[in-house]
Design a protein around this motif. Structure first.
Motif, short mmCIF file in Angstrom:
data_model
loop_
_atom_site.label_atom_id
_atom_site.label_comp_id
_atom_site.label_asym_id
_atom_site.label_seq_id
_atom_site.Cartn_x
_atom_site.Cartn_y
_atom_site.Cartn_z
N THR A 48 67.87 53.74 50.51
CA THR A 48 68.22 54.77 51.48
C THR A 48 67.60 56.11 51.11
N THR A 49 67.60 56.44 49.80
CA THR A 49 66.97 57.68 49.36
C THR A 49 65.47 57.66 49.67
N LEU A 50 64.81 56.53 49.42
CA LEU A 50 63.39 56.43 49.71
C LEU A 50 63.14 56.57 51.20
N THR A 51 64.00 55.97 52.02
CA THR A 51 63.85 56.10 53.47
C THR A 51 63.88 57.56 53.88
N GLU A 52 64.86 58.29 53.35
CA GLU A 52 64.97 59.71 53.67
C GLU A 52 63.72 60.48 53.25
N LYS A 53 63.21 60.17 52.05
CA LYS A 53 62.07 60.93 51.55
C LYS A 53 60.79 60.58 52.33
N LEU A 54 60.64 59.35 52.77
CA LEU A 54 59.49 59.01 53.61
C LEU A 54 59.53 59.81 54.91
N LEU A 55 60.72 59.95 55.48
CA LEU A 55 60.85 60.75 56.70
C LEU A 55 60.57 62.22 56.42
N LEU B 57 64.96 68.25 56.02
CA LEU B 57 65.67 68.16 54.75
C LEU B 57 66.25 66.76 54.61
N ALA B 58 65.96 66.10 53.53
CA ALA B 58 66.49 64.76 53.33
C ALA B 58 68.02 64.79 53.36
N GLY B 59 68.62 63.87 54.12
CA GLY B 59 70.05 63.83 54.26
C GLY B 59 70.58 64.67 55.40
N GLN B 60 69.70 65.34 56.13
CA GLN B 60 70.14 66.22 57.21
C GLN B 60 69.86 65.58 58.55
N VAL B 61 70.83 65.62 59.44
CA VAL B 61 70.61 65.15 60.80
C VAL B 61 69.86 66.24 61.54
N PRO C 213 50.35 45.60 45.79
CA PRO C 213 50.08 46.82 45.03
C PRO C 213 51.40 47.43 44.58
N VAL C 214 51.42 47.94 43.34
CA VAL C 214 52.66 48.45 42.75
C VAL C 214 52.53 49.95 42.52
N ILE C 215 53.50 50.68 43.01
CA ILE C 215 53.55 52.13 42.84
C ILE C 215 54.79 52.48 42.04
N PHE C 216 54.59 53.10 40.88
CA PHE C 216 55.71 53.59 40.08
C PHE C 216 56.04 55.01 40.55
N GLY C 217 57.33 55.29 40.76
CA GLY C 217 57.68 56.61 41.24
C GLY C 217 59.18 56.86 41.17
N SER C 218 59.58 57.96 41.77
CA SER C 218 60.99 58.33 41.83
C SER C 218 61.27 58.93 43.20
N ALA C 219 62.05 58.21 44.01
CA ALA C 219 62.38 58.73 45.33
C ALA C 219 63.22 59.99 45.24
#
Length: 533
Positions: A30-37, A45-49, A256-262
Motif C-alpha cells: 500500500t505504501t508503494l502504491t501511494e508513492k507510485l501515485l 501527498l502520499a496518504g492524502q485524498v 528485473p529486481v529493484i532494491f529500494g524503500s517505498a
C-alpha cells in the motif's frame, strides 16, 4: 488526478501500462502504491485524498474495515498519466482470504510488480499470487522493499527468487549497505547513486552521477568499509547474473529486481520508469471463438469486478470493465454476450480509488466503470458487432461453508438481495439447498465472513449471523448424459444445492463422503472451479 488524459486530451496512440501490485501482507504494497501515485504526479501527498482538504488516509483503501485494520481487502483501480503514458494501476487485496478477488484482478492486467520484504523474502501469499501470474504468463518486476532496514543478504534474496519461483533474475539497482548502515541504492543502468543529503539513513533526496562503481568520487562520499563491501558484492552480482533481456521479461522468464524503500522514496521513480520502458502494452486476451487483439477495430471488454455501494449515499453499483480492443466512446451501444441484449453506456467513469470522472473515450488497456442496476456481472463480455466471449475468469470452490441466520424473518427478501449483491462482487458465494430455505455462503477465509457480516449490517441494515453448516465441501457437478445427472440429483437430493446461476452443486459433509461419492459416480464430473458465464 494528473491532467492530460481526462476530457479526451490524450492522443489515441498514447501508450498504456495496465499493471497490478502483488505481495504478502505487510510487505509495503500500500505504501508503494501511494508513492507510485505521488511520483506519477497523481497526488500531492502520499496518504492524502486529492481535493478533499487535508484529511489524510490511504488513497487506495477506502472501506471502513480497511481503514480500521490497515489492510487491503478489495481491489482498487487508479488511473493516471505520467510522461505521456497512461498508467492503470490495480491495487490487489494483500490478505490471502481474498485470493479470488486478486485472481480476477490479475486477469485484467498486462504486467505486475511483486513486492518482497527485504527481511522476510518470499512468503506464502507472494508465492500463491506469483503462480497465478505464471498461469497467465504475466511479466513481473520485483521490488525488494525496506532495504533501509536490517534485512537478508541481497544474494540470498535473489537466489530465493531464482530457485523458489524458477525465474531468471537480473538486478537493476543494488543497495549500498542496509539497515543502520544504509547509504542508498546504486542504479546499474545509469551509474547514479540515489542517496540522502543527510548521508547515512536519510530519506532519498538526491541523485549523484558517477562514471561507474569504481569512480574515485564515491570514496569521497561513502565510508570505506561500506564502499568496499558494496563494490565486492556488486562485482559478484554483475558476473553471476545475466544482463536484462526485455524479451525474456515480457515472456515471463526473467524478473528485473529493484532494491529500494517505498517509505523513504528510494527507487520508486526508477520502478515507474521501468514500467514505462519495459512493461508490455495491452496484450491479446483469451476469448472464444478466437483471441482478441488490441489493434482490432471493434470495441470489446470484460467485467472482472463489480463493486456495490462505493458511495453508500447513492447505493451505486459499478462494473469494472477491462477494454481489450477498439476505441470506446461514451454513449455507444455494446452487446452483452450472456443475455444477448444491447446496452447503451451513457455514464462510463474513470477511477481514482473513490474519486471518479466521466470517461468520454477509452482505449485497450483502460479500466472504465459502468454504473448499472445488476445488469452486469463478473465475467460478462461486452462487444461491438460480432459475438465474442472472454474466458479464464472462474469461480473457485469455497473452503469455508456457513449457514446464514436471519434475526428478523420479515427481512428475508432484503437478505436475498444483499447476498446476491455481495456474491456478484465476489465477496462470497451463495448456495441455495434444494431442501430447506436457509442460504449457505461459501468463502475462502474467516476474514471474508467478517467483511460479509459487516457489509450486510452497514450497507443493508440487516441483522444476520453465521452458523456452522452441515457441509465441509462444495463441488460443481456436470455430466454428459442428462439422465445420469438426473439420477444423481435424485439420489443425493438432500446434499444438492444451486449456485446463483442455478448451476447444480454437490455439498459434502466431509472429505470422506466427497471422495466416496466421486468413486461411486464415475460418470459425474466434480469440479473445484466453474467458468463464469
Amino acid at each position: 488526478m494528473a491532467s492530460g488524459q481526462r476530457n479526451g486530451e490524450t492522443a489515441v496512440d498514447a501508450p498504456r501500462r495496465t499493471f497490478a501490485i502483488i505481495s504478502h501482507p505487510d510487505a509495503g504494497k500500500t505504501t508503494l502504491t501511494e508513492k507510485l501515485l505521488l511520483f506519477g504526479d497523481a497526488i500531492r501527498l502520499a496518504g492524502q485524498v486529492r481535493a478533499r482538504g487535508e484529511r489524510r488516509r490511504t488513497q487506495s483503501d477506502w472501506m471502513e474495515m480497511e481503514r480500521s485494520r490497515g489492510i487491503s481487502i478489495t481491489s482498487s483501480v487508479m488511473t493516471f498519466d505520467h510522461d505521456g503514458i497512461v498508467f492503470n494501476l490495480l491495487d490487489t487485496p494483500g490478505h490471502e482470504d481474498f485470493s479470488e478477488d486478486t485472481y480476477r484482478t490479475l486477469t485484467a492486467v498486462d504486467s505486475a510488480i511483486m513486492v518482497i520484504d527485504a527481511a522476510k523474502g518470499i512468503e506464502a501469499q507472494t508465492r500463491k499470487l506469483f503462480e497465478v501470474c505464471r498461469l497467465r504468463n504475466i511479466p513481473i518486476i520485483t521490488f525488494v522493499n525496506k532495504v533501509d532496514r536490517e534485512g537478508r543478504d541481497p544474494f540470498e534474496l535473489l537466489d530465493e527468487i531464482e530457485s523458489g519461483l524458477a525465474l531468471d533474475v537480473t538486478p537493476l539497482m543494488w543497495p549500498m549497505g542496509m539497515g543502520g548502515q544504509f547509504y542508498g541504492v546504486y542504479d546499474l543502468q545509469t551509474n547514479q547513486l540515489l542517496t540522502s543529503d543527510r548521508g547515512r539513513g536519510g530519506a532519498f533526496s538526491q541523485r549523484i552521477q558517477f562514471e561507474g562503481p569504481d569512480d574515485p568520487k564515491l570514496d569521497e562520499r561513502i565510508p570505506e568499509h561500506i564502499l568496499s563491501a558494496f563494490r565486492e558484492s556488486l562485482e559478484l552480482a554483475l558476473a553471476g547474473y545475466p544482463e536484462f533481456d526485455p524479451k525474456a521479461y515480457r515472456d515471463g522468464h526473467m524478473t528485473p529486481v529493484i532494491f529500494g524503500s517505498a517509505l523513504y522514496d528510494y527507487a520508486v521513480d526508477e520502478l515507474l520508469q521501468a514500467l514505462a520502458t519495459h512493461a508490455p502494452a495491452p496484450r491479446p486476451q483469451p476469448a472464444e471463438p478466437t483471441e482478441v487483439r488490441p489493434e482490432e477495430d471493434r470495441v470489446t471488454g470484460f467485467v472482472f469486478k463489480v463493486q456495490a455501494n462505493m458511495d453508500p449515499n447513492h447505493r451505486d453499483r459499478i462494473a469494472f470493465l477491462r477494454l481489450c480492443s477498439g476505441r470506446f466512446q461514451r454513449g455507444m451501444k455494446l452487446r452483452q454476450a450472456r443475455s444477448g441484449k444491447t446496452m447503451a453506456v451513457h455514464n462510463p467513469i474513470f477511477f481514482f480509488a473513490q474519486e471518479r470522472e466521466l470517461a468520454e473515450e477509452a482505449f485497450p488497456g483502460d479500466i472504465i466503470g459502468i454504473p448499472n442496476h445488476g445488469t452486469l456481472r463478473v465475467g460478462d463480455t461486452l462487444s461491438e458487432g460480432a459475438e465474442v466471449r472472454f474466458t479464464g475468469i472462474p469461480n473457485f470452490a469455497p473452503e469455508i461453508l456457513r449457514r446464514v441466520r436471519l434475526d428478523d424473518p420479515m427481512r428475508a427478501k432484503q437478505l436475498r438481495r444483499a447476498l446476491e449483491d455481495l456474491a456478484e462482487e465476489g465477496v462470497t458465494q451463495v448456495f441455495r439447498p434444494l431442501l430447506g430455505s436457509e442460504w449457505i455462503v461459501g468463502v475462502v477465509g474467516q476474514l471474508q465472513l467478517e467483511v460479509l457480516a459487516s457489509r450486510i449490517a452497514a450497507e443493508y441494515k440487516i441483522a444476520a449471523g453465521f452458523e456452522t453448516a452441515p457441509y465441509e465441501a462444495a463441488r460443481w457437478v456436470t455430466a454428459e448424459d442428462p439422465a445420469e445427472m438426473k439420477r444423481f440429483q435424485e439420489r443425493h437430493r438432500a446434499s444438492m444445492a444451486e449456485d446463483r446461476d442455478s448451476g447444480p452443486v454437490f455439498m459434502a459433509r466431509n472429505s470422506w463422503e466427497l471422495n466416496r461419492t466421486i468413486q461411486d459416480w464415475p460418470k459425474i464430473g466434480f469440479h473445484k472451479t466453474r467458468e463464469r458465464a
